[in-house]
Design a protein around this motif. Structure first.
Motif: not given
Length: 277
Positions: A1-2, A4, A209, A217, A242, A244-246
């Motif tokens: 997890m990146s 937040q 996504k 996002r 989910d 935080w990865d883009f």
């Protein structure tokens, strides 16, 4: 997890993505809050009017996360925002939640029958008494927000209002930023309708996504904006987190913002203020 995003707002540090709990009840509410915390959420939103503060508190304890790592918001219903009544409501919320203080206490809706100076004064008193670490308002217009800031002897940390791609809130966002506050979006994916839009779907596919992840996002990538999507479904709770990865490009952000339309508001009770155009 990146990692937040954290929104800094007049002394408050608010995780940009939170779990909304409106119409979340009973064990399903307990489980949703506990699941969210285990997934990685650190921001939980409730209200006296939701009738679920006890379940939210139970879920927080079941989530296994230290209290000082969880940002908890509750709200005082519009009929209870007079002096004395507001403080009693806050105290009752703390008893139900099982907490010594909430991180953020909001006036849920303005009430034209109660002078704003009185309700803001009571809100500031609740903070001074230690019932809340930070205070703010919800469902205020630009004029009401400006007046609340003028009247408040304590910094206001946040405004919570409906906001999603089909409801533009640029005037409110400008006012919130001018006052150094956070903007918390409720109904942030437009009850799901906005996620099915062709523009949103094209952007979602490009990033691998879902539409909901793409809109969330878009929310948290805006300066000072938090979002509190509501879900009781474990898979959806995890999916919503989910994000935080883009990131979205400026053109993608603008394309989603252009979906705003004049009839985009969904929540408009009879006691609502006269909204900004």
């Amino acid at each position: 997890m990146s990692q937040q995003i954290i929104v800094d707002a007049n002394g408050a540090r608010i995780p940009a993505l939170g779990l909304g709990t409106f119409r979340s009840e009973g064990q399903a509410c307990v489980d949703a809050v506990a699941t969210a915390l285990k997934v990685g959420y650190r921001h939980i939103d409730t209200a006296a009017m939701y009738g679920n503060e006890a379940e939210v508190g139970e879920g927080i304890r079941a989530g296994g996360v230290a209290r000082d790592e969880v940002f908890v918001t509750t709200k005082v219903w519009w009929s209870e925002i007079g002096p004395g009544a507001l403080q009693r409501s806050a105290e009752a919320s703390l008893r139900k939640l099982g907490l010594d203080a909430v991180d953020l206490l909001l006036i849920h809706w303005p009430n034209p029958e109660i002078p704003l100076a009185d309700s803001i004064g009571a809100l500031c008193d609740a903070k001074r008494r230690g019932l809340a670490r930070h205070i703010g308002v919800s469902n205020f217009t630009v004029a009401l927000l400006d007046e609340a800031v003028r009247l408040s002897t304590e910094p206001l940390a946040a405004l919570q209002c409906e906001y999603h791609p089909t409801l533009g809130q640029h005037r409110l966002l400008e006012a919130v930023r001018r006052h150094g506050m956070a903007f918390t979006s409720y109904a942030p994916i437009g009850k799901g309708a906005d996620t099915e839009d062709k523009t949103v779907q094209e952007i979602a596919v490009a990033h691998g996504k879902t539409g909901a992840q793409t809109v969330l996002r878009w929310q948290v990538q805006q300066a000072g904006v938090c979002a509190i999507p509501k879900s009781s479904h474990p898979g959806r709770i995890a999916e919503n987190f989910d994000i935080w990865d883009f990131s979205l490009s400026p053109d993608e952000m603008a394309a989603i913002s252009r979906l705003a339309r004049a009839d985009g508001r969904m929540i408009n009770p009879a006691f609502a203020p006269t909204w900004d155009a």
